[in-house]
Write an enzyme that holds these catalytic residues in place. Structure first.
Site, PDB file in Angstrom:
ATOM      1  N   SER A 140       0.861  -1.185   0.000  1.00  0.00           N
ATOM      2  CA  SER A 140       0.000   0.000   0.000  1.00  0.00           C
ATOM      3  C   SER A 140       0.892   1.228   0.000  1.00  0.00           C
ATOM      4  O   SER A 140       2.122   1.129   0.070  1.00  0.00           O
ATOM      5  CB  SER A 140      -0.909  -0.003   1.234  1.00  0.00           C
ATOM      6  N   ASP A 141       0.273   2.400  -0.061  1.00  0.00           N
ATOM      7  CA  ASP A 141       1.062   3.630  -0.018  1.00  0.00           C
ATOM      8  C   ASP A 141       1.806   3.766   1.308  1.00  0.00           C
ATOM      9  O   ASP A 141       2.900   4.332   1.360  1.00  0.00           O
ATOM     10  CB  ASP A 141       0.154   4.846  -0.228  1.00  0.00           C
ATOM     11  N   CYS A 142       1.208   3.251   2.377  1.00  0.00           N
ATOM     12  CA  CYS A 142       1.863   3.324   3.691  1.00  0.00           C
ATOM     13  C   CYS A 142       2.973   2.288   3.827  1.00  0.00           C
ATOM     14  O   CYS A 142       3.977   2.530   4.503  1.00  0.00           O
ATOM     15  CB  CYS A 142       0.837   3.116   4.798  1.00  0.00           C
ATOM     16  N   TYR A 143       2.756   1.138   3.193  1.00  0.00           N
ATOM     17  CA  TYR A 143       3.692   0.020   3.336  1.00  0.00           C
ATOM     18  C   TYR A 143       4.039  -0.515   1.948  1.00  0.00           C
ATOM     19  O   TYR A 143       3.437  -1.481   1.467  1.00  0.00           O
ATOM     20  CB  TYR A 143       3.075  -1.081   4.198  1.00  0.00           C
ATOM     21  N   PRO A 144       5.023   0.095   1.278  1.00  0.00           N
ATOM     22  CA  PRO A 144       5.313  -0.277  -0.114  1.00  0.00           C
ATOM     23  C   PRO A 144       6.121  -1.561  -0.281  1.00  0.00           C
ATOM     24  O   PRO A 144       6.201  -2.088  -1.397  1.00  0.00           O
ATOM     25  CB  PRO A 144       6.104   0.924  -0.625  1.00  0.00           C
TER      26      PRO A 144
END
Length: 394
Positions: A140-144
């Site tokens: 995700s954008d938080c956890y690439p």
């Protein structure tokens, strides 16, 4: 006048170096010699201990965030799956988790023995050894970050503590096998034609049987777990205090349980060992000891209980049902004698727990208290005493 004392008074004596502590073995001898009243006046704390398989155990692990960050959704520690569904880098490794297939196409690390599970990985980390971690992330954008492949030790992770949903059964069963073939069970091998009988509880040495009404043992009670201080966090799963009991208060079968918590970074490998039951699966051998504050004569009377006054049901594992046939009740005095008589046949008995190491736990806990390194804690709430046991009838 009858002797009474409080936990606060006992802790004051611990801090002043005046506390008197007996192990549970010493207590039973002393009570036989001097009586309950004199023994109550003489001692402040009785220490108990056990060392036995506790498969409903596991470890909470926080890895710390990577760079770039990863939100782990599938994770394997030395080929053993850890649950990763409650935080980006939080894991729960169950002691009885077995090696399983994964998205890398293997079922376990190539150099890891097949008779190995979560308990072995937990013990390896406690021993200060390295463990191989492979993980897949939810991008995700938080956890690439999508994958992680590293080695960890207890010194390279943030939190590492045992949180065990069910430990310390207050009594258990005796397993036998009347069939014509060996059975591989959570009690170990049961030989055919009543070839052996295995019991899992320490009887009069067992922590919970020395406080059968749980007057001094409750949520928040401090204890020895794996060679380090820990606590009772809650009632254990399958907690069943409504089990039938003898007039002395002890249950005639599996009864109360407790959930335990303790800092695994402080634990000692001697008291946390992975084990494997052939044909059944992995588990964790764990040392646990509870100090019992001698508040009054009733507490001492409970601690004076002997093996001849505690019974367990002899259960036939040859019938693969939830409710199995029973050959009746036997005392722990009979079990520890090495032989039982069942239907006219002499049957060998053996303990699943280590009675010797259980006594060592009690002795170590005694030393901690007398040296001023361990104080008792007041329970913040009692363990529930009206919990029913609900089966699934489908």
């Amino acid at each position: 006048m009858a002797t009474t004392r409080t936990i606060a008074e006992i802790n004051h004596k611990i801090r002043e170096g005046r506390v008197v502590v007996w192990t549970v073995e010493e207590t039973k001898t002393k009570v036989a010699e001097m009586g309950v009243a004199a023994a109550t006046a003489a001692v402040d704390v009785v220490t108990t201990g056990t060392f036995e398989p506790m498969e409903s155990s596991g470890a909470i692990i926080n890895l710390g965030h990577t760079d770039p960050p990863i939100n782990i959704r599938e994770c394997y520690l030395d080929g053993i799956m850890a649950y990763a569904g409650f935080g980006a880098v939080d894991l729960y490794l169950g002691a009885s988790q077995v090696a399983s297939s994964n998205r890398w196409g293997d079922t376990s690390e190539s150099d890891i023995p097949s008779e190995r599970g979560g308990g072995h990985v937990i013990a390896q980390l406690i021993a200060g050894k390295s463990v191989h971690l492979r993980a897949l992330g939810h991008v995700s954008d938080c956890y690439p970050r999508a994958t992680l492949d590293i080695s960890i030790t207890r010194d390279t992770i943030n939190q590492f503590y045992l949180f065990n949903p069910r430990n310390l059964y207050q009594n258990f069963i005796v397993g036998v096998n009347s069939s014509d073939r060996p059975l591989l069970t959570y009690l170990g091998p049961l030989q055919p034609f009543l070839g052996n009988a295995v019991y899992a509880n320490g009887g009069a040495l067992s922590p919970m049987l020395n406080d059968p009404q749980m007057r001094t043992i409750g949520i928040g009670s401090r204890l020895f777990i794996g060679g380090a201080p820990g606590y009772i966090a809650w009632e254990g799963t399958q907690h069943f205090p409504l089990q039938k009991r003898l007039p002395n208060g002890t249950p005639i079968g599996p009864s109360a349980t407790v959930a335990l918590i303790g800092d695994a970074k402080q634990m000692q490998p001697e008291w946390v060992r992975g084990c494997y039951f052939s044909g059944y699966g992995p588990s964790l051998m764990l040392g646990v000891g509870i100090p019992i504050p001698v508040l009054d004569e009733a507490v001492m009377q409970s601690c004076a209980i002997s093996d001849q006054d505690i019974v367990a049901p002899v259960i036939d594992f040859s019938i693969p049902r939830r409710v199995r046939p029973s050959f009746g009740l036997v005392s722990y005095q009979q079990l520890k004698s090495g032989r039982l008589t069942i239907n006219g046949s002499r049957v060998r008995t053996a303990p699943l727990s280590s009675l010797y190491l259980g006594c060592r736990v009690a002795t170590i806990l005694k030393d901690w208290i007398m040296q001023g390194n361990f104080e008792l804690s007041e329970p913040v709430a009692p363990l529930p005493n009206q919990t029913a046991f609900l089966p699934q009838n489908n």
